[in-house]
Scaffold this motif. Structure first.
Motif, PDB file in Angstrom:
ATOM      1  N   UNK A  15     -94.774 -91.811   5.008  1.00 21.25           N
ATOM      2  CA  UNK A  15     -93.745 -91.129   4.229  1.00 21.25           C
ATOM      3  C   UNK A  15     -94.373 -90.341   3.080  1.00 21.25           C
ATOM      4  N   UNK A  16     -93.627 -89.414   2.523  1.00 27.72           N
ATOM      5  CA  UNK A  16     -94.129 -88.510   1.486  1.00 27.72           C
ATOM      6  C   UNK A  16     -94.674 -89.255   0.270  1.00 27.72           C
ATOM      7  N   UNK A  17     -94.024 -90.336  -0.154  1.00 27.98           N
ATOM      8  CA  UNK A  17     -94.501 -91.072  -1.322  1.00 27.98           C
ATOM      9  C   UNK A  17     -95.833 -91.760  -1.039  1.00 27.98           C
ATOM     10  N   UNK A  18     -96.026 -92.226   0.181  1.00 25.67           N
ATOM     11  CA  UNK A  18     -97.301 -92.835   0.561  1.00 25.67           C
ATOM     12  C   UNK A  18     -98.406 -91.776   0.556  1.00 25.67           C
ATOM     13  N   UNK A  19     -98.111 -90.622   1.109  1.00 26.91           N
ATOM     14  CA  UNK A  19     -99.065 -89.515   1.159  1.00 26.91           C
ATOM     15  C   UNK A  19     -99.459 -89.091  -0.251  1.00 26.91           C
ATOM     16  N   UNK A  20     -98.482 -88.979  -1.146  1.00 29.71           N
ATOM     17  CA  UNK A  20     -98.731 -88.551  -2.522  1.00 29.71           C
ATOM     18  C   UNK A  20     -99.598 -89.555  -3.278  1.00 29.71           C
ATOM     19  N   UNK A  21     -99.525 -90.824  -2.909  1.00 28.26           N
ATOM     20  CA  UNK A  21    -100.321 -91.861  -3.573  1.00 28.26           C
ATOM     21  C   UNK A  21    -101.783 -91.825  -3.139  1.00 28.26           C
ATOM     22  N   UNK A  22    -102.073 -91.151  -2.040  1.00 25.84           N
ATOM     23  CA  UNK A  22    -103.440 -91.035  -1.532  1.00 25.84           C
ATOM     24  C   UNK A  22    -103.430 -90.803  -0.039  1.00 25.84           C
ATOM     25  N   UNK A  23    -104.337 -89.938   0.423  1.00 26.73           N
ATOM     26  CA  UNK A  23    -104.414 -89.636   1.847  1.00 26.73           C
ATOM     27  C   UNK A  23    -105.820 -89.189   2.214  1.00 26.73           C
ATOM     28  N   UNK A  76    -104.699 -96.336   7.267  1.00 21.01           N
ATOM     29  CA  UNK A  76    -105.129 -96.007   5.910  1.00 21.01           C
ATOM     30  C   UNK A  76    -105.661 -97.235   5.171  1.00 21.01           C
ATOM     31  N   UNK A  77    -105.030 -98.373   5.370  1.00 24.44           N
ATOM     32  CA  UNK A  77    -105.481 -99.592   4.675  1.00 24.44           C
ATOM     33  C   UNK A  77    -106.913 -99.953   5.070  1.00 24.44           C
ATOM     34  N   UNK A  78    -107.238 -99.862   6.357  1.00 20.34           N
ATOM     35  CA  UNK A  78    -108.601-100.163   6.818  1.00 20.34           C
ATOM     36  C   UNK A  78    -109.584 -99.136   6.267  1.00 20.34           C
ATOM     37  N   UNK A 111    -113.673 -92.106   1.570  1.00 21.85           N
ATOM     38  CA  UNK A 111    -113.048 -91.202   0.594  1.00 21.85           C
ATOM     39  C   UNK A 111    -111.565 -90.943   0.863  1.00 21.85           C
ATOM     40  N   UNK A 112    -110.832 -90.852  -0.248  1.00 27.12           N
ATOM     41  CA  UNK A 112    -109.394 -90.613  -0.214  1.00 27.12           C
ATOM     42  C   UNK A 112    -109.062 -89.548  -1.245  1.00 27.12           C
ATOM     43  N   UNK A 113    -108.126 -88.679  -0.902  1.00 27.18           N
ATOM     44  CA  UNK A 113    -107.640 -87.666  -1.835  1.00 27.18           C
ATOM     45  C   UNK A 113    -106.445 -88.265  -2.572  1.00 27.18           C
ATOM     46  N   UNK A 114    -106.519 -88.242  -3.892  1.00 24.00           N
ATOM     47  CA  UNK A 114    -105.411 -88.706  -4.708  1.00 24.00           C
ATOM     48  C   UNK A 114    -105.017 -87.558  -5.639  1.00 24.00           C
TER      49      UNK A 114
END
Length: 126
Positions: A38-46, A107-109, A116-119
């Motif tokens: 969902x969008x909020x999960x993506x916004x928290x990091x992807x 994503x959790x793994x 690396x993650x984009x936040x």
């Protein structure tokens, strides 16, 4: 009656899930990396370069995006832990997509391995 767990297990049995150790290579070779959270999960990091297409909108977005019209594009999907991605992969296969993979553990793994993650930085109104 089937449970959500049953549906995910069924989807995983007929889709290709890639091991986390092979995920970066698969992403480099893919035409598109899709985050089905969902969008909020993506916004928290992807993951860098990911396109957000929530699972609930997947069929509609794929049909409306000319860049994703070709059924032979290489697609890598991920979600939080891999359940939604497996269901999305199964849906894409039913739509005729030939080269769809999902990332085992999601994503959790990815985060647990320190990858690396984009936040996105949130604006400050101070």
């Amino acid at each position: 009656m089937k449970t959500a767990h049953d549906l995910v297990a069924e989807a995983k049995s007929c889709t290709q899930e890639i091991a986390l150790k092979d995920a970066e290579q698969a992403i480099r070779q893919a035409d598109v990396l899709i985050d089905v959270r969902e969008a909020d999960e993506f916004a928290a990091g992807h993951l860098a370069g990911a396109v957000l297409i929530p699972r609930g909108l997947l069929e509609f977005k794929l049909s409306a995006m000319p860049a994703l019209a070709s059924r032979d594009i290489q697609v890598v999907l991920y979600c939080k832990t891999s359940g939604r991605a497996a269901l999305a992969a199964q849906t894409m296969q039913a739509m005729g997509y030939l080269n769809v993979q999902s990332i085992a553990g999601g994503f959790d793994a990815w985060m647990a391995e320190g990858k690396p993650v984009v936040k996105p930085e949130q604006p400050s109104f101070d």
